[in-house]
Scaffold this active site. Structure first.
Site, PDB file in Angstrom:
ATOM      1  N   ASN A  44      97.010  28.615  33.760  1.00  0.00           N
ATOM      2  CA  ASN A  44      95.900  28.180  34.637  1.00  0.00           C
ATOM      3  C   ASN A  44      96.184  26.799  35.234  1.00  0.00           C
ATOM      4  OD1 ASN A  44      95.492  26.547  32.457  1.00  0.00           O
ATOM      5  ND2 ASN A  44      93.295  26.938  32.255  1.00  0.00           N
ATOM      6  N   SER A  75      97.979  26.374  25.690  1.00  0.00           N
ATOM      7  CA  SER A  75      97.006  25.457  25.067  1.00  0.00           C
ATOM      8  C   SER A  75      97.356  24.033  25.473  1.00  0.00           C
ATOM      9  CB  SER A  75      97.055  25.527  23.531  1.00  0.00           C
ATOM     10  OG  SER A  75      96.192  24.532  22.984  1.00  0.00           O
ATOM     11  N   TYR A 124      91.801  20.974  18.122  1.00  0.00           N
ATOM     12  CA  TYR A 124      93.139  21.580  18.212  1.00  0.00           C
ATOM     13  C   TYR A 124      93.512  22.202  16.864  1.00  0.00           C
ATOM     14  CZ  TYR A 124      98.141  21.820  19.480  1.00  0.00           C
ATOM     15  OH  TYR A 124      99.419  22.235  19.768  1.00  0.00           O
TER      16      TYR A 124
END
Ligand code: UDP
Length: 313
Positions: free
Chosen positions: A32, A75, A145
């Site tokens: 993305n 991520s 995270y």
């Protein structure tokens, strides 16, 4: 093989794309572009074995045709990124992992999860073996995270046990190399960027905290080897050469020839004091050991940063 790589425009993802294409595979790259950039993969856009899909994997994923592997790397991975994007980080490692697992199951593909040494938190055992459960603060700033990666591991194991999905999990220790963004905020990128610009090198805390730095090509080799071995439990991939942050700063100064001063700044909350992988499992299972010495890896990385600075001028 037909391989989907999520987070493909990122630092590690793009190096894995290079390798998988060089090995003759077909790659669908998904990203993305929140922390990744097309500059890392645009060299492949003309290849018939490569396609890019701009998509956030936290939303439902639709892929036309068959897949042999789903490799989930997407991520934010730098502390400043996941502090800036806490909800997105939690979502990509929970919803994104669920979506990619579901996709692998639907396609009859194998599944590969990139987890992290952060699952060990601020470890109280050294070196860290895969059997260590860690020391994580769930509600601290890094919890977004650490805990979502722990969830990602748990759901990956659940898909393996419940659905017999053929899965792999790696725990990646600090990694560096070309394409680590200059403004990424991690220690290697900060120090090189600061040294080349003649700015002070920012050391957080006393600089006595340690990390173990692996060069990206070593990590990619470990990933490729693990695809060839049926092993579902987590595997540490890292370089067991432990260094203080202060030592790293001195080394970067030496290799760049920089006269930069050192500027001591406050230590971020929950910053791990020591991090050191036990790589016995990777050695035995994959016959893998990191080969790139830190000096050589840093020289390559510094050369890339110099090119980027020249282009920017
Ligand atoms: N660090 C530092 N100066 C910087 C950036 C990071 O001293 O400009 C320290 C940071 O506090 C940590 C270590 O370097 O102790 C590694 O930080 P990084 O963000 O690269 O990764 P981490 O291993 O903490 O996820």
């Amino acid at each position: 093989m037909k391989i989907l790589i999520t987070g493909a425009a990122g630092f590690i993802g793009s190096h894995l794309v290079d390798r998988m294409l060089a090995d003759g595979h077909e790659v669908t790259a998904m990203d993305n572009l929140v922390t990744g950039t097309m500059n890392n993969i645009s060299q492949h856009l003309s290849s018939t074995r490569f396609q890019f899909i701009h998509h956030n994997v936290s939303n439902h994923i639709h892929i036309v045709g068959s897949l042999d592997w789903v490799i989930h790397l997407a991520s934010p991975a730098s502390p400043i990124d996941y502090l800036d994007l806490p909800i997105e980080t939690l979502k990509v490692n929970s919803l994104g992992t669920h979506n990619t697992l579901g996709l692998a199951l639907a396609k009859g593909a194998k599944y590969f999860l990139a987890s992290t040494s952060e699952v060990y938190g601020d470890p109280e055992q050294h070196p860290q073996k895969e059997s260590y459960w860690g020391n994580v603060n769930p509600v601290g700033p890094r919890g977004v995270y650490d805990e979502s990666k722990r969830f990602a591991e748990a759901i990956t194991m659940a898909y393996h046990h419940k659905h017999d999905l053929d899965t792999r999990i790696i725990r990646i220790f600090n990694c560096y190399g070309p394409r680590l963004r200059a403004n990424d905020g991690r220690v290697v990128s900060n120090f090189i960027d600061q040294a080349l610009r003649g700015k002070p090198l920012t050391i957080y805390g006393s600089g006595e905290q340690t990390r173990s730095f692996q060069y990206v090509s070593d990590l990619v080799e470990g990933i490729v080897r693990l695809t060839g071995v049926k092993h579902h439990e987590p595997v540490n991939l890292g370089n067991p050469q432990e260094r203080t942050v202060l030592e790293l700063a001195e080394l970067v100064k030496e290799l760049t020839g920089s006269k930069s001063e050192i500027d001591f700044k406050p230590l971020p909350t929950d910053d791990p004091k020591r991090r050191l992988p036990d790589i016995t499992k990777a050695k035995t299972l994959l016959d893998w050991t990191p080969e790139v010495e830190i000096r050589d890896g840093l020289v390559q990385t510094i050369a890339w940063y110099k090119e980027q600075l020249a282009v920017a001028k």
